[in-house]
Design a protein around this motif. Structure first.
Motif, PDB file in Angstrom:
ATOM      1  N   PRO A 107       6.525  -8.897 -37.573  1.00  0.00           N
ATOM      2  CA  PRO A 107       7.683  -8.777 -36.676  1.00  0.00           C
ATOM      3  C   PRO A 107       7.347  -9.063 -35.206  1.00  0.00           C
ATOM      4  N   LYS A 108       6.060  -9.156 -34.869  1.00  0.00           N
ATOM      5  CA  LYS A 108       5.696  -9.204 -33.451  1.00  0.00           C
ATOM      6  C   LYS A 108       5.659 -10.629 -32.901  1.00  0.00           C
ATOM      7  N   ILE A 109       5.947 -10.698 -31.598  1.00  0.00           N
ATOM      8  CA  ILE A 109       5.729 -11.923 -30.847  1.00  0.00           C
ATOM      9  C   ILE A 109       5.555 -11.503 -29.392  1.00  0.00           C
ATOM     10  N   ALA A 110       4.751 -12.254 -28.647  1.00  0.00           N
ATOM     11  CA  ALA A 110       4.523 -11.941 -27.236  1.00  0.00           C
ATOM     12  C   ALA A 110       4.581 -13.225 -26.419  1.00  0.00           C
ATOM     13  N   THR A 111       5.125 -13.117 -25.221  1.00  0.00           N
ATOM     14  CA  THR A 111       5.129 -14.230 -24.278  1.00  0.00           C
ATOM     15  C   THR A 111       4.493 -13.766 -22.981  1.00  0.00           C
ATOM     16  N   PHE A 112       3.548 -14.550 -22.471  1.00  0.00           N
ATOM     17  CA  PHE A 112       2.830 -14.235 -21.232  1.00  0.00           C
ATOM     18  C   PHE A 112       3.168 -15.292 -20.189  1.00  0.00           C
TER      19      PHE A 112
ATOM     20  N   VAL B 291      -0.763 -10.952 -31.815  1.00  0.00           N
ATOM     21  CA  VAL B 291      -0.333 -10.266 -30.591  1.00  0.00           C
ATOM     22  C   VAL B 291      -1.351  -9.212 -30.191  1.00  0.00           C
ATOM     23  N   GLU B 292      -1.869  -8.513 -31.188  1.00  0.00           N
ATOM     24  CA  GLU B 292      -2.874  -7.484 -30.896  1.00  0.00           C
ATOM     25  C   GLU B 292      -4.084  -8.068 -30.192  1.00  0.00           C
ATOM     26  N   GLU B 293      -4.558  -9.223 -30.692  1.00  0.00           N
ATOM     27  CA  GLU B 293      -5.725  -9.873 -30.077  1.00  0.00           C
ATOM     28  C   GLU B 293      -5.393 -10.351 -28.663  1.00  0.00           C
ATOM     29  N   ALA B 294      -4.185 -10.910 -28.484  1.00  0.00           N
ATOM     30  CA  ALA B 294      -3.778 -11.402 -27.168  1.00  0.00           C
ATOM     31  C   ALA B 294      -3.731 -10.269 -26.147  1.00  0.00           C
ATOM     32  N   LEU B 295      -3.166  -9.130 -26.542  1.00  0.00           N
ATOM     33  CA  LEU B 295      -3.077  -7.990 -25.633  1.00  0.00           C
ATOM     34  C   LEU B 295      -4.474  -7.426 -25.315  1.00  0.00           C
ATOM     35  N   ALA B 296      -5.368  -7.497 -26.298  1.00  0.00           N
ATOM     36  CA  ALA B 296      -6.750  -7.058 -26.049  1.00  0.00           C
ATOM     37  C   ALA B 296      -7.427  -7.969 -25.029  1.00  0.00           C
ATOM     38  N   ILE B 297      -7.141  -9.259 -25.107  1.00  0.00           N
ATOM     39  CA  ILE B 297      -7.734 -10.221 -24.158  1.00  0.00           C
ATOM     40  C   ILE B 297      -7.266  -9.948 -22.738  1.00  0.00           C
ATOM     41  N   VAL B 298      -5.961  -9.828 -22.548  1.00  0.00           N
ATOM     42  CA  VAL B 298      -5.461  -9.579 -21.188  1.00  0.00           C
ATOM     43  C   VAL B 298      -5.782  -8.157 -20.732  1.00  0.00           C
ATOM     44  N   GLY B 299      -5.821  -7.236 -21.674  1.00  0.00           N
ATOM     45  CA  GLY B 299      -6.160  -5.852 -21.318  1.00  0.00           C
ATOM     46  C   GLY B 299      -7.583  -5.707 -20.836  1.00  0.00           C
ATOM     47  N   SER B 300      -8.474  -6.529 -21.371  1.00  0.00           N
ATOM     48  CA  SER B 300      -9.877  -6.461 -20.946  1.00  0.00           C
ATOM     49  C   SER B 300     -10.080  -6.940 -19.521  1.00  0.00           C
ATOM     50  N   SER B 301      -9.057  -7.635 -18.983  1.00  0.00           N
ATOM     51  CA  SER B 301      -9.153  -8.154 -17.618  1.00  0.00           C
ATOM     52  C   SER B 301      -8.752  -7.116 -16.570  1.00  0.00           C
ATOM     53  N   LEU B 302      -8.224  -5.985 -17.019  1.00  0.00           N
ATOM     54  CA  LEU B 302      -7.783  -4.967 -16.061  1.00  0.00           C
ATOM     55  C   LEU B 302      -8.973  -4.383 -15.306  1.00  0.00           C
TER      56      LEU B 302
ATOM     57  N   LEU C  51      -0.308  -4.111 -17.019  1.00  0.00           N
ATOM     58  CA  LEU C  51      -0.686  -5.523 -16.902  1.00  0.00           C
ATOM     59  C   LEU C  51       0.136  -6.218 -15.815  1.00  0.00           C
ATOM     60  N   ALA C  52       1.451  -6.003 -15.838  1.00  0.00           N
ATOM     61  CA  ALA C  52       2.326  -6.702 -14.901  1.00  0.00           C
ATOM     62  C   ALA C  52       2.083  -6.270 -13.457  1.00  0.00           C
ATOM     63  N   ARG C  53       1.773  -5.010 -13.257  1.00  0.00           N
ATOM     64  CA  ARG C  53       1.529  -4.540 -11.892  1.00  0.00           C
ATOM     65  C   ARG C  53       0.146  -4.976 -11.397  1.00  0.00           C
TER      66      ARG C  53
END
Length: 494
Positions: free
Chosen positions: A434-439, A483-494, A465-467
């Motif tokens: 059911p998931k989809i993500a747009t960055f 989506v889980e992998e994508a969020l982990a990638i951007v999350g690691s940049s915090l 992430l957005a802030r």
């Protein structure tokens, strides 16, 4: 109430009235503030002289220190903040065109429209502030808190010099500090093309939603004009009624102000699977009525037409500035111009929620946001600044969401959240099952993110992430398998 309690309450209100009266006689608002930086010096705030020739007995409100105009989300959350600061009892009045105490307006295009056998939302179930997990503020709550309420009586005039308001029924209200929380009104089709025919609906309040439900109970063919929030949410509700439903809009895809074409296509396909038809890239020409005066057909600009017994129009909204133009309007985004503490150009007058044009600090631009999250936060920020020593400016992170197809028996629930700014290039990850993500990525930085069907933890990550706007490896993100992998990638940049 005991006689001693009644005496205490009368004494408290008398003390408040005396304090307000003294302030009025001095000719200054109870909580004056300096003029805004953008204010023209010709307004001459420091030379204001108020002349109060009207006797206090002529005022309809006993509570005059603070007055809120409006009865939506912002008004409800403002009232709660007054209560939390001990400044509501005997001091606060709310005047509204609504017949009900403030409620969580988003419900009107979601659960309120469910068929009667599928557990629709009804008042008092969604009074503010239940939408954010707070207390349900029923009419009795306002009475218990000593808040004076004026229902179904919109303000039609303001006298800035005398600090008075006139309502539709002719009441004269006095204020010390005024909070304008009038929200928006639905944009309407012109009467000459059928915009006011029986069977044509707009949704902004409970009465509007009740009228639409009455039509849906008898409807067979529903046409929705507009492919934005209202269109998507009403169409989803109509599927629960198993009605022949068509959405018409001039753009090339749904939600063009936010969705990318690719993302929109996923949602359009899901709606089609549930029986909704689309007429994209087409505009309404006029609505025709039958011999009974009720809508029977919608004609389009390309010459075609569609049968319809119920039409819902969702083509946007306009800030309900009403009689408050003199307070100072913003010419670029509309609405009432305020600063980062929601102060207008007139001392003692504030504006919050949908009607306020405010500095969007993190993006360095003036914005007007029509969303429940902003209505809540702006009201709370404004009242805290008014009542306390809070001086930090509003720093809002834009966010939007929708929850649809949540009625009993729905094949699947749709719930997406967006945070940030939809600028720059986009990377889409996931298959909507059911998931989809747009960055959204601009100059290497993550600017915005939307996730469909995220977990609570994933949704909680989005505003961070957005802030933070971390630097993102676009190629790595494009290669993410989920989506889980994508969020982990951007999350690691915090």
């Amino acid at each position: 109430m005991s006689s001693s309690s009644a005496t205490v309450l009368r004494s408290r209100r008398m003390a408040s009235t005396i304090a307000s009266s003294l302030s009025f006689k001095l000719g200054v608002p109870l909580r004056p503030h300096p003029p805004l930086p953008h204010t023209s010096a010709s307004l001459g705030f420091t030379t204001f002289r108020r002349n109060y020739a009207v006797s206090s007995s002529a005022f309809a409100n006993e509570n005059r220190e603070y007055v809120i105009v409006g009865g939506g989300n912002a008004a409800g959350y403002a009232a709660r903040t007054f209560v939390e600061n001990g400044m509501a009892d005997g001091r606060l009045a709310i005047v509204s065109k609504e017949a009900h105490a403030p409620y969580e307006r988003p419900a009107l295009t979601k659960a309120y429209l469910f068929p009667l056998h599928k557990k629709p939302a009804r008042l008092p179930g969604f009074h503010t502030c239940v939408g954010s997990g707070g207390e349900r503020q029923t009419p009795d709550w306002y009475k218990e808190k000593g808040i004076e309420m004026f229902y179904e009586d919109p303000v039609t005039n303001i006298d800035i010099e005398k600090q008075t308001l006139t309502t539709d029924s002719g009441k004269l209200l006095k204020y010390g500090s005024l909070i304008i929380a009038t929200g928006c009104t639905a944009s309407r089709l012109p009467e000459k093309i059928g915009g006011n025919l029986p069977g044509v609906h707009y949704i902004r309040d409970v009465a509007d939603a009740d009228a639409l439900i009455s039509s849906l109970e008898k409807a067979q063919k529903v046409v929705i004009v507009g492919g934005g929030y209202i269109g998507m949410e009403v169409a989803a509700a109509a599927t629960g009624w198993k009605l022949d439903t068509t959405i018409i809009f001039p753009e090339n895809h749904l939600m063009p102000r936010l969705f990318t074409p690719s993302l929109a296509r996923r949602y359009e396909e899901f709606y089609k699977e549930n029986g909704v038809k689309f007429l994209k890239g087409n505009s309404l020409k006029n609505i025709e009525a039958g011999s009974n005066g009720r809508v029977t057909r919608v004609k389009l600009e390309d010459g075609s037409s569609i049968e319809a017994d119920t039409v819902i129009v969702g083509i946007g909204a306009k800030p309900a500035v009403g009689p408050f133009e003199r307070v100072g309007l913003d010419s670029s985004v509309g609405g009432i111009q305020v600063d980062g503490l929601f102060r207008t150009s007139v001392p003692g007058i504030f504006a919050v929620g949908d009607v306020a044009a405010f500095p969007l600090k993190m993006y360095n631009r003036i914005a007007r946001v029509e969303h429940v999250d902003h209505a809540r936060r702006s009201a709370q920020h404004c009242i805290k600044a008014l009542l306390t020593a809070q001086t930090h400016t509003y720093d809002y992170l834009p966010s939007f969401y929708s929850r649809v197809f949540e009625y009993e028996g729905s094949p699947r629930k749709i719930w997406w959240q967006f945070y940030g700014d939809n600028v720059g290039e986009t990377v889409e990850v996931g298959n909507f099952d059911p998931k989809i993500a747009t960055f959204w990525i601009d100059s290497g930085k993550l600017k915005g993110v939307l996730v469909e069907s995220g977990s609570p933890e994933e949704f909680q990550l989005l505003p961070k992430l957005a802030r933070s706007q971390p630097i993102v490896d676009k190629a790595k993100l494009q290669n993410a398998s989920s989506v889980e992998e994508a969020l982990a990638i951007v999350g690691s940049s915090l």
